[in-house]
Scaffold this motif. Structure first.
Motif, PDB file in Angstrom:
ATOM      1  N   ASP A  92     -34.807 -12.976   3.193  1.00 20.27           N
ATOM      2  CA  ASP A  92     -34.484 -11.769   3.958  1.00 20.27           C
ATOM      3  C   ASP A  92     -35.568 -11.520   5.000  1.00 20.27           C
ATOM      4  OD1 ASP A  92     -32.501 -11.548   2.047  1.00 20.27           O
ATOM      5  OD2 ASP A  92     -33.487  -9.917   0.953  1.00 20.27           O
ATOM      6  N   ILE A  93     -35.149 -11.032   6.165  1.00 22.16           N
ATOM      7  CA  ILE A  93     -36.097 -10.596   7.192  1.00 22.16           C
ATOM      8  C   ILE A  93     -35.656  -9.228   7.689  1.00 22.16           C
ATOM      9  CG2 ILE A  93     -37.003 -10.999   9.516  1.00 22.16           C
ATOM     10  CD1 ILE A  93     -36.869 -13.965   9.009  1.00 22.16           C
ATOM     11  N   TYR A  94     -36.596  -8.315   7.751  1.00 18.04           N
ATOM     12  CA  TYR A  94     -36.391  -6.993   8.340  1.00 18.04           C
ATOM     13  C   TYR A  94     -37.328  -6.871   9.532  1.00 18.04           C
ATOM     14  CZ  TYR A  94     -34.023  -5.773   3.970  1.00 18.04           C
ATOM     15  OH  TYR A  94     -33.163  -5.744   2.908  1.00 18.04           O
ATOM     16  N   ALA A  95     -36.900  -6.200  10.597  1.00 22.80           N
ATOM     17  CA  ALA A  95     -37.743  -6.134  11.796  1.00 22.80           C
ATOM     18  C   ALA A  95     -37.428  -4.890  12.611  1.00 22.80           C
ATOM     19  CB  ALA A  95     -37.541  -7.378  12.659  1.00 22.80           C
ATOM     20  N   MET A  96     -38.392  -4.478  13.432  1.00 18.65           N
ATOM     21  CA  MET A  96     -38.133  -3.494  14.470  1.00 18.65           C
ATOM     22  C   MET A  96     -37.370  -4.185  15.592  1.00 18.65           C
ATOM     23  SD  MET A  96     -41.601  -1.221  14.868  1.00 18.65           S
ATOM     24  CE  MET A  96     -42.304  -0.291  13.505  1.00 18.65           C
ATOM     25  N   PRO A  97     -36.320  -3.573  16.127  1.00 15.50           N
ATOM     26  CA  PRO A  97     -35.566  -4.206  17.211  1.00 15.50           C
ATOM     27  C   PRO A  97     -36.415  -4.400  18.465  1.00 15.50           C
ATOM     28  CG  PRO A  97     -34.343  -2.365  16.248  1.00 15.50           C
ATOM     29  CD  PRO A  97     -35.735  -2.299  15.692  1.00 15.50           C
ATOM     30  N   GLU A  98     -36.034  -5.363  19.281  1.00 15.71           N
ATOM     31  CA  GLU A  98     -36.725  -5.575  20.551  1.00 15.71           C
ATOM     32  C   GLU A  98     -36.631  -4.323  21.419  1.00 15.71           C
ATOM     33  OE1 GLU A  98     -36.936  -9.852  22.187  1.00 15.71           O
ATOM     34  OE2 GLU A  98     -34.838  -9.565  21.605  1.00 15.71           O
ATOM     35  N   GLY A  99     -37.736  -4.022  22.096  1.00 18.08           N
ATOM     36  CA  GLY A  99     -37.805  -2.832  22.932  1.00 18.08           C
ATOM     37  C   GLY A  99     -38.396  -1.635  22.231  1.00 18.08           C
ATOM     38  N   THR A 100     -38.570  -1.726  20.902  1.00 20.02           N
ATOM     39  CA  THR A 100     -39.161  -0.626  20.138  1.00 20.02           C
ATOM     40  C   THR A 100     -40.625  -0.445  20.518  1.00 20.02           C
ATOM     41  OG1 THR A 100     -37.685  -1.024  18.261  1.00 20.02           O
ATOM     42  CG2 THR A 100     -39.693   0.224  17.821  1.00 20.02           C
ATOM     43  N   VAL A 101     -41.056   0.792  20.632  1.00 17.45           N
ATOM     44  CA  VAL A 101     -42.467   1.107  20.820  1.00 17.45           C
ATOM     45  C   VAL A 101     -43.131   1.132  19.443  1.00 17.45           C
ATOM     46  CG1 VAL A 101     -44.093   2.883  21.548  1.00 17.45           C
ATOM     47  CG2 VAL A 101     -42.092   2.392  22.947  1.00 17.45           C
ATOM     48  N   ALA A 102     -44.242   0.427  19.319  1.00 22.23           N
ATOM     49  CA  ALA A 102     -44.913   0.319  18.022  1.00 22.23           C
ATOM     50  C   ALA A 102     -46.410   0.585  18.180  1.00 22.23           C
ATOM     51  CB  ALA A 102     -44.683  -1.069  17.425  1.00 22.23           C
ATOM     52  N   PHE A 103     -47.069   0.713  17.028  1.00 21.21           N
ATOM     53  CA  PHE A 103     -48.474   1.110  17.010  1.00 21.21           C
ATOM     54  C   PHE A 103     -49.234   0.309  15.946  1.00 21.21           C
ATOM     55  CE2 PHE A 103     -45.720   4.621  18.157  1.00 21.21           C
ATOM     56  CZ  PHE A 103     -46.167   4.864  19.450  1.00 21.21           C
ATOM     57  N   PRO A 104     -50.570   0.289  16.026  1.00 24.01           N
ATOM     58  CA  PRO A 104     -51.378  -0.515  15.106  1.00 24.01           C
ATOM     59  C   PRO A 104     -51.114  -0.187  13.636  1.00 24.01           C
ATOM     60  CG  PRO A 104     -52.719   0.210  16.953  1.00 24.01           C
ATOM     61  CD  PRO A 104     -51.401   0.907  17.083  1.00 24.01           C
ATOM     62  N   GLN A 105     -51.186  -1.241  12.816  1.00 19.49           N
ATOM     63  CA  GLN A 105     -51.052  -1.197  11.352  1.00 19.49           C
ATOM     64  C   GLN A 105     -49.614  -1.049  10.878  1.00 19.49           C
ATOM     65  OE1 GLN A 105     -53.605  -2.004   9.489  1.00 19.49           O
ATOM     66  NE2 GLN A 105     -55.082  -1.929  11.167  1.00 19.49           N
ATOM     67  N   GLU A 106     -48.668  -0.790  11.765  1.00 20.56           N
ATOM     68  CA  GLU A 106     -47.281  -0.620  11.336  1.00 20.56           C
ATOM     69  C   GLU A 106     -46.629  -1.968  11.036  1.00 20.56           C
ATOM     70  OE1 GLU A 106     -46.192   3.456  13.760  1.00 20.56           O
ATOM     71  OE2 GLU A 106     -45.310   1.563  14.433  1.00 20.56           O
ATOM     72  N   VAL A 107     -45.741  -1.984  10.057  1.00 18.00           N
ATOM     73  CA  VAL A 107     -44.992  -3.198   9.749  1.00 18.00           C
ATOM     74  C   VAL A 107     -43.957  -3.411  10.854  1.00 18.00           C
ATOM     75  CG1 VAL A 107     -43.606  -4.416   8.051  1.00 18.00           C
ATOM     76  CG2 VAL A 107     -45.269  -2.692   7.301  1.00 18.00           C
ATOM     77  N   LEU A 108     -44.125  -4.478  11.615  1.00 16.05           N
ATOM     78  CA  LEU A 108     -43.170  -4.813  12.673  1.00 16.05           C
ATOM     79  C   LEU A 108     -42.080  -5.733  12.149  1.00 16.05           C
ATOM     80  CD1 LEU A 108     -45.647  -5.604  15.599  1.00 16.05           C
ATOM     81  CD2 LEU A 108     -44.791  -3.389  14.835  1.00 16.05           C
ATOM     82  N   LEU A 109     -42.433  -6.515  11.132  1.00 14.02           N
ATOM     83  CA  LEU A 109     -41.507  -7.496  10.594  1.00 14.02           C
ATOM     84  C   LEU A 109     -41.889  -7.784   9.149  1.00 14.02           C
ATOM     85  CD1 LEU A 109     -40.079 -10.566  12.330  1.00 14.02           C
ATOM     86  CD2 LEU A 109     -41.335 -10.951  10.238  1.00 14.02           C
ATOM     87  N   ARG A 110     -40.881  -7.837   8.280  1.00 12.26           N
ATOM     88  CA  ARG A 110     -41.111  -8.079   6.856  1.00 12.26           C
ATOM     89  C   ARG A 110     -40.274  -9.270   6.410  1.00 12.26           C
ATOM     90  NH1 ARG A 110     -39.144  -3.227   3.716  1.00 12.26           N
ATOM     91  NH2 ARG A 110     -37.333  -4.432   3.026  1.00 12.26           N
ATOM     92  N   VAL A 111     -40.921 -10.226   5.768  1.00 15.92           N
ATOM     93  CA  VAL A 111     -40.246 -11.432   5.286  1.00 15.92           C
ATOM     94  C   VAL A 111     -40.268 -11.438   3.762  1.00 15.92           C
ATOM     95  CG1 VAL A 111     -40.261 -13.955   5.259  1.00 15.92           C
ATOM     96  CG2 VAL A 111     -40.894 -12.736   7.345  1.00 15.92           C
ATOM     97  N   GLN A 112     -39.106 -11.543   3.157  1.00 15.12           N
ATOM     98  CA  GLN A 112     -38.981 -11.627   1.696  1.00 15.12           C
ATOM     99  C   GLN A 112     -38.261 -12.937   1.376  1.00 15.12           C
ATOM    100  OE1 GLN A 112     -37.660  -7.053   1.985  1.00 15.12           O
ATOM    101  NE2 GLN A 112     -37.201  -7.963   0.001  1.00 15.12           N
ATOM    102  N   THR A 113     -38.993 -13.893   0.824  1.00 14.34           N
ATOM    103  CA  THR A 113     -38.392 -15.210   0.588  1.00 14.34           C
ATOM    104  C   THR A 113     -39.281 -16.018  -0.352  1.00 14.34           C
ATOM    105  OG1 THR A 113     -37.322 -17.067   1.706  1.00 14.34           O
ATOM    106  CG2 THR A 113     -39.465 -16.373   2.559  1.00 14.34           C
TER     107      THR A 113
END
Length: 483
Positions: A92-113
């Motif tokens: 499984d992969i979870y992610a912030m969509p392209e174009g999202t504004v993000a900030f330090p330390q935040e999970v941008l993408l999570r991989v479960q495998t």
């Protein structure tokens, strides 16, 4: 033929083999991708690269040539290479969509495998999203100071390779540009291609005026004339005026026409050129500019009253010259031992490098009245916030700093969405225009102080109470081994 499965660091593959022979390669685990500092000393990062990453993950496999090469290195045993023949991504992969504004330390993408799949993906995945997010962020900084001016990505010849040029052009569009000179990027992603002429066109004719006339004959609807080959104000602009008058008399002057400046004092030259055009009856002539531009120079030129409304930005954008890398990292935050999830933490003498353990997501808090962003909260997956109740925000870095958002005045949005589930793509990929519209909407949720080029405000990002408690617990457990 070699595949992108080899686009990784050697130690990923050697670790995969070691885990294979230790019987740990199929252990289920969770990795987070995040970064620690905004690039360009800015106030945010624009997420990009997800489409490229999806293509990479969806198609990853080892070819016969890949396996033959790995065998030739002497590092790998036949049993492991045989196992790699059928390796595909199954997690499984979870992610912030392209174009999202993000900030330090935040999970941008999570991989479960499985552990070996996660290791294989790490290097290329990080490369893709670090690079493309970096260029999208640089482009957004340029858009912020350019206002509604036309922005053209001109960086291909200075890009650090084909992929950087092509995907960098796409990232520039996500960051707010109007088009690119990169023809392959235009074809691949359906982006507008823009451009006029080089100085060599002018020098290919006996005079600048003849060169302008020839260009006007060939491309009457793309009439931006390069005016600085010889002398901008004494020859280039007067010759351009001559062409405009001829075409106006013939009824062929297009709606959009003008000049491009590629050298000299752009503020002074643009103001003088505009005066000359206005006096000649062409006050709406476009004045485009190029020549080592970036957000800082464009801001300075505008402060000096330049009359430029179209900008060609190349080298400093495509190479992200003043911040050439985004320090994104990919860290193990948990794994399953005998069916039980065990949170993991990366410890460090540098406090900012200590990771956040556990299965996480990010909740974004928006003000209902203004639509502006108030704060982000990194949570453990499954946590929620009741929008009807008061929300206490308390700084992790400075616990004495706190504020309360009254219930009913805010809304909450979960930022990570599913991309792959059990190896299957479940995300409906938007087209580039949809991503660009979303990116524009995202930047509008930021207050102006976060968009400053110098000393921007820092977004409020905190851990939830449960995540902080888990982090402290795991830190104490790990520290107990050393004291």
């Amino acid at each position: 033929m070699y595949t992108k499965a080899l686009l990784t660091d050697l130690y990923q593959l050697t670790m995969m083999q070691g885990l294979f022979f230790e019987g740990k390669h199929e252990q289920q685990c969770v990795f987070d991708r995040y970064y620690r500092t905004n690039p360009f000393q800015g106030g945010y990062t624009v997420v990009a690269g997800l489409e490229h990453l999806i293509d990479y993950v969806h198609n990853i496999h080892f070819s016969e040539d890949d396996l033959a090469y790995l065998k030739s290195t002497g590092f790998f045993q036949d049993e492991f290479l045989e196992y790699l023949k059928d390796l595909r991504f199954t997690g499984d992969i979870y992610a912030m969509p392209e174009g999202t504004v993000a900030f330090p330390q935040e999970v941008l993408l999570r991989v479960q495998t499985k552990k070996d799949e996660a290791l294989l993906l790490e290097t290329c995945m990080s490369m893709i999203m670090n690079h493309e997010s970096l260029i999208a962020t640089k482009a957004r900084r340029v858009r912020t100071v350019a206002g509604k001016d036309n922005l053209m990505e001109f960086g291909l010849r200075r890009a650090q390779g084909k992929s950087a040029g092509v995907y960098g052009a796409r990232s520039a569009m996500i960051g707010g540009f109007n088009g690119t000179s990169n023809v392959l990027a235009g074809a691949k992603f359906g982006m507008p291609v823009l451009g006029t002429m080089a100085h060599s066109w002018i020098m290919s004719f006996s005079s600048e005026l003849e060169a302008f006339r020839a260009y006007a004959r060939q491309y009457p609807n793309n009439l931006i004339l390069l005016a600085d080959t010889y002398n901008t104000l004494k020859q280039g602009v007067p010759d351009a005026i001559t062409i405009f008058k001829e075409m106006k008399a013939a009824g062929t002057l297009p709606k959009a026409y003008g000049i491009r400046l590629d050298s000299g004092d752009l503020a002074y030259l643009s103001k003088e050129a505009h005066k000359m055009f206005a006096e000649a009856g062409f006050p709406d002539a476009i004045i485009a500019a190029s020549n080592d531009l970036d957000e800082n120079l464009i801001s300075e030129l505008k402060a000096q009253g330049c009359v430029i409304n179209s900008w060609g930005v190349g080298t400093n954008l495509i190479t992200a010259k003043d911040s050439p890398s985004l320090g994104g990292v990919f860290k193990l935050v948990g794994q399953y031992d005998d069916g039980k999830f065990v949170p993991k933490i990366k410890m460090s003498d540098n406090v900012e490098k200590i990771s956040n353990p556990g299965l996480k997501n990010v909740l974004r808090i928006y003000d209902k009245e203004t639509g502006k962003m108030k704060a982000d909260i990194i949570i453990l997956e499954g946590e929620s916030i009741d929008e009807s109740k008061d929300l206490l925000l308390q700084s992790d870095k400075a616990p004495w700093r706190s504020r309360t958002i009254p219930g009913g005045t805010y809304r909450v949005q979960k930022m990570l969405i599913p991309i792959f589930q059990k190896g299957e793509l479940v995300y409906q990929k938007p087209d580039l225009k949809e991503i660009m519209a979303y990116a524009d909407q995202q930047i509008q949720t930021l207050w102006p102080e976060y968009l400053r080029l110098v000393n921007p405000e820092e977004m409020w990002v905190q851990r939830s109470t449960k995540l902080s408690a888990l982090r402290d617990k795991v830190l104490k457990e790990e520290s107990a081994h050393f004291f």
